[in-house]
Write a protein that holds these residues in place. Structure first.
Motif, PDB file in Angstrom:
ATOM      1  N   ILE A 177       5.702   0.119 -15.835  1.00 36.91           N
ATOM      2  CA  ILE A 177       5.321  -1.250 -16.193  1.00 36.91           C
ATOM      3  C   ILE A 177       3.821  -1.274 -16.483  1.00 36.91           C
ATOM      4  O   ILE A 177       3.011  -0.896 -15.633  1.00 36.91           O
ATOM      5  CB  ILE A 177       5.658  -2.248 -15.063  1.00 36.91           C
ATOM      6  N   ARG A 178       3.488  -1.697 -17.698  1.00 38.04           N
ATOM      7  CA  ARG A 178       2.079  -1.814 -18.070  1.00 38.04           C
ATOM      8  C   ARG A 178       1.727  -3.273 -18.299  1.00 38.04           C
ATOM      9  O   ARG A 178       2.400  -3.963 -19.068  1.00 38.04           O
ATOM     10  CB  ARG A 178       1.776  -0.996 -19.337  1.00 38.04           C
ATOM     11  N   ALA A 179       0.700  -3.743 -17.621  1.00 37.31           N
ATOM     12  CA  ALA A 179       0.223  -5.111 -17.840  1.00 37.31           C
ATOM     13  C   ALA A 179      -0.853  -5.106 -18.914  1.00 37.31           C
ATOM     14  O   ALA A 179      -1.647  -4.172 -19.005  1.00 37.31           O
ATOM     15  CB  ALA A 179      -0.340  -5.685 -16.542  1.00 37.31           C
ATOM     16  N   ILE A 180      -0.846  -6.141 -19.742  1.00 36.69           N
ATOM     17  CA  ILE A 180      -1.924  -6.355 -20.710  1.00 36.69           C
ATOM     18  C   ILE A 180      -2.636  -7.633 -20.286  1.00 36.69           C
ATOM     19  O   ILE A 180      -2.004  -8.696 -20.195  1.00 36.69           O
ATOM     20  CB  ILE A 180      -1.380  -6.566 -22.144  1.00 36.69           C
ATOM     21  N   ILE A 181      -3.916  -7.507 -19.999  1.00 38.60           N
ATOM     22  CA  ILE A 181      -4.683  -8.681 -19.610  1.00 38.60           C
ATOM     23  C   ILE A 181      -5.907  -8.791 -20.514  1.00 38.60           C
ATOM     24  O   ILE A 181      -6.213  -7.862 -21.276  1.00 38.60           O
ATOM     25  CB  ILE A 181      -5.121  -8.623 -18.122  1.00 38.60           C
ATOM     26  N   GLY A 182      -6.615  -9.909 -20.390  1.00 34.84           N
ATOM     27  CA  GLY A 182      -7.832 -10.074 -21.176  1.00 34.84           C
ATOM     28  C   GLY A 182      -8.192 -11.539 -21.251  1.00 34.84           C
ATOM     29  O   GLY A 182      -7.316 -12.398 -21.182  1.00 34.84           O
ATOM     30  N   PRO A 183      -9.490 -11.818 -21.391  1.00 40.29           N
ATOM     31  CA  PRO A 183      -9.943 -13.216 -21.435  1.00 40.29           C
ATOM     32  C   PRO A 183      -9.441 -13.942 -22.682  1.00 40.29           C
ATOM     33  O   PRO A 183      -8.846 -13.333 -23.570  1.00 40.29           O
ATOM     34  CB  PRO A 183     -11.467 -13.089 -21.445  1.00 40.29           C
ATOM     35  N   ASN A 184      -9.651 -15.223 -22.741  1.00 42.47           N
ATOM     36  CA  ASN A 184      -9.223 -16.033 -23.892  1.00 42.47           C
ATOM     37  C   ASN A 184      -9.739 -15.436 -25.184  1.00 42.47           C
ATOM     38  O   ASN A 184     -10.898 -15.031 -25.274  1.00 42.47           O
ATOM     39  CB  ASN A 184      -9.750 -17.467 -23.771  1.00 42.47           C
ATOM     40  N   GLY A 185      -8.840 -15.363 -26.156  1.00 46.53           N
ATOM     41  CA  GLY A 185      -9.234 -14.861 -27.466  1.00 46.53           C
ATOM     42  C   GLY A 185      -9.275 -13.344 -27.556  1.00 46.53           C
ATOM     43  O   GLY A 185      -9.669 -12.789 -28.583  1.00 46.53           O
ATOM     44  N   ALA A 186      -8.840 -12.661 -26.489  1.00 43.82           N
ATOM     45  CA  ALA A 186      -8.915 -11.192 -26.457  1.00 43.82           C
ATOM     46  C   ALA A 186      -7.973 -10.551 -27.469  1.00 43.82           C
ATOM     47  O   ALA A 186      -8.179  -9.412 -27.889  1.00 43.82           O
ATOM     48  CB  ALA A 186      -8.585 -10.685 -25.052  1.00 43.82           C
ATOM     49  N   GLY A 187      -6.905 -11.269 -27.816  1.00 46.57           N
ATOM     50  CA  GLY A 187      -5.931 -10.711 -28.757  1.00 46.57           C
ATOM     51  C   GLY A 187      -4.552 -10.494 -28.148  1.00 46.57           C
ATOM     52  O   GLY A 187      -3.694  -9.854 -28.759  1.00 46.57           O
ATOM     53  N   LYS A 188      -4.304 -11.062 -26.962  1.00 46.45           N
ATOM     54  CA  LYS A 188      -3.031 -10.833 -26.257  1.00 46.45           C
ATOM     55  C   LYS A 188      -1.834 -11.358 -27.058  1.00 46.45           C
ATOM     56  O   LYS A 188      -0.832 -10.665 -27.218  1.00 46.45           O
ATOM     57  CB  LYS A 188      -3.049 -11.504 -24.868  1.00 46.45           C
ATOM     58  N   THR A 189      -1.944 -12.601 -27.540  1.00 45.42           N
ATOM     59  CA  THR A 189      -0.829 -13.185 -28.294  1.00 45.42           C
ATOM     60  C   THR A 189      -0.625 -12.447 -29.612  1.00 45.42           C
ATOM     61  O   THR A 189       0.514 -12.200 -30.030  1.00 45.42           O
ATOM     62  CB  THR A 189      -1.069 -14.694 -28.517  1.00 45.42           C
ATOM     63  N   THR A 190      -1.718 -12.061 -30.246  1.00 42.22           N
ATOM     64  CA  THR A 190      -1.615 -11.259 -31.475  1.00 42.22           C
ATOM     65  C   THR A 190      -0.886  -9.954 -31.170  1.00 42.22           C
ATOM     66  O   THR A 190       0.008  -9.533 -31.918  1.00 42.22           O
ATOM     67  CB  THR A 190      -3.025 -10.970 -32.041  1.00 42.22           C
ATOM     68  N   PHE A 191      -1.226  -9.342 -30.034  1.00 40.69           N
ATOM     69  CA  PHE A 191      -0.571  -8.097 -29.615  1.00 40.69           C
ATOM     70  C   PHE A 191       0.927  -8.314 -29.397  1.00 40.69           C
ATOM     71  O   PHE A 191       1.753  -7.519 -29.859  1.00 40.69           O
ATOM     72  CB  PHE A 191      -1.248  -7.561 -28.341  1.00 40.69           C
ATOM     73  N   VAL A 192       1.280  -9.393 -28.708  1.00 38.11           N
ATOM     74  CA  VAL A 192       2.699  -9.731 -28.475  1.00 38.11           C
ATOM     75  C   VAL A 192       3.425  -9.834 -29.817  1.00 38.11           C
ATOM     76  O   VAL A 192       4.542  -9.326 -29.983  1.00 38.11           O
ATOM     77  CB  VAL A 192       2.825 -11.056 -27.680  1.00 38.11           C
ATOM     78  N   ASN A 193       2.806 -10.479 -30.784  1.00 44.25           N
ATOM     79  CA  ASN A 193       3.433 -10.666 -32.097  1.00 44.25           C
ATOM     80  C   ASN A 193       3.562  -9.360 -32.879  1.00 44.25           C
ATOM     81  O   ASN A 193       4.489  -9.196 -33.676  1.00 44.25           O
ATOM     82  CB  ASN A 193       2.648 -11.705 -32.906  1.00 44.25           C
ATOM     83  N   ILE A 194       2.632  -8.441 -32.648  1.00 45.12           N
ATOM     84  CA  ILE A 194       2.738  -7.106 -33.266  1.00 45.12           C
ATOM     85  C   ILE A 194       3.878  -6.316 -32.632  1.00 45.12           C
ATOM     86  O   ILE A 194       4.686  -5.685 -33.323  1.00 45.12           O
ATOM     87  CB  ILE A 194       1.408  -6.314 -33.086  1.00 45.12           C
ATOM     88  N   VAL A 195       3.957  -6.380 -31.296  1.00 46.33           N
ATOM     89  CA  VAL A 195       4.998  -5.626 -30.579  1.00 46.33           C
ATOM     90  C   VAL A 195       6.385  -6.141 -30.950  1.00 46.33           C
ATOM     91  O   VAL A 195       7.303  -5.370 -31.181  1.00 46.33           O
ATOM     92  CB  VAL A 195       4.788  -5.714 -29.042  1.00 46.33           C
ATOM     93  N   SER A 196       6.524  -7.472 -31.022  1.00 49.64           N
ATOM     94  CA  SER A 196       7.851  -8.039 -31.245  1.00 49.64           C
ATOM     95  C   SER A 196       8.236  -8.051 -32.722  1.00 49.64           C
ATOM     96  O   SER A 196       9.407  -8.240 -33.043  1.00 49.64           O
ATOM     97  CB  SER A 196       7.917  -9.449 -30.661  1.00 49.64           C
TER      98      SER A 196
END
Ligand SMILES: Nc1ncnc2c1ncn2[C@@H]1O[C@H](COP(=O)(O)OP(=O)(O)OP(=O)(O)O)[C@@H](O)[C@H]1O
Ligand SMILES: [Mg+2]
Length: 241
Positions: free
Chosen positions: A36-55
């Protein structure tokens, strides 16, 4: 290609730009089949963009997305699902007026799965008592757990959990943490995008910290979350997630 050490999922040199703005820059990471790998980061870090790339909602501007040895970079979400990539959503995405059992039917969509196995999964997730209830009557926590059951029913190779505890009470969060520990950890490759650090320490084997669209650091939760650099990144962010 389900070897013990080879990653079940990876992104390699992924960048995503919106016009001239680079939301992600050269992001690489991988997840083993039992990790299990967690992805964290402050606001605007790119987390949602990353989710959209993965999915598969977005195609990266550069780089590759690999699922169990296969290049899935250009594949849409439904094709990724068929190859064994499952996901949950940050916002409950259930249908009013439909029961839990009907949602499970929907999740398998006519594919060859055992009804008995489905019942057992609901049981293990603590949902079997509600199987014939309209999802609207469930607590927020149970709705999110149902989403997780829907993602797990096809026995995915890799599971993406988008803020699995968002909006949950403390008790619901504890229950979700226990389910992740009991049902997922060590059994399937998982990425959890999460802002709650206590969830990260209690669920994850590895953490990747994104900041300004790039990997700032990664490692085990105990080391990463104590890293002064990570503390600094979070202090600089207004909402702190
Ligand atoms: N469709 C888009 N068009 C233009 N810019 C975008 C788009 N999506 C995201 N961005 C920008 O990319 C950066 C990363 O956004 P993203 O939503 O991925 O961050 P995040 O880590 O999910 O943030 P938060 O913690 O606030 O949810 C932000 O600066 C954002 O404004
Ligand atoms: Mg976001």
């Amino acid at each position: 290609m389900s070897g013990t050490s080879h990653p079940v999922f990876s992104v390699e040199g992924v960048s995503k730009s919106f016009g001239v703005f680079n939301a992600l820059t050269d992001v690489s990471l991988s997840v083993r089949h039992d990790e299990i790998r967690a992805i964290i980061g402050p606001n605007g870090a790119g987390k949602t963009t990353f989710v959209n790339i993965v999915s598969g909602v977005y195609r990266p501007s550069k780089g590759r997305v690999i699922l169990d040895g296969a290049d899935i970079t250009g594949l849409p979400p439904q094709k990724r699902a068929r190859l064994g990539l499952a996901r949950t959503f940050q916002i409950a995405s259930l249908f009013r007026g439909m029961t839990i059992a009907e949602h499970m039917e929907l999740a398998v969509r006519g594919r060859d799965t055992d009804r008995h196995e489905r019942t057992e999964l609901l049981d293990r997730m603590g949902l079997s008592a509600f199987a014939d209830r309209d999802v609207q009557t469930l607590s927020h926590g149970d709705q999110r757990i149902l989403e997780m059951a829907m993602a797990m029913v096809l026995k995915p190779k890799f599971l993406l959990l988008d803020e699995p505890t968002a909006g949950m009470s403390v008790a619901e969060t504890d229950r979700m943490i226990r389910l992740i520990g009991d049902r997922l950890r060590g059994k399937v490759g998982v990425i959890i995008v999460e802002h709650d650090m206590s969830v990260v320490t209690q669920t994850s084997d590895q953490v990747t910290v994104l900041a300004a669209g790039a990997v700032a650091t990664s490692g085990t939760p105990d080391i990463v979350l104590r890293d002064p650099l990570v503390k600094e990144l979070y202090l600089g962010s207004a909402a702190g997630h």
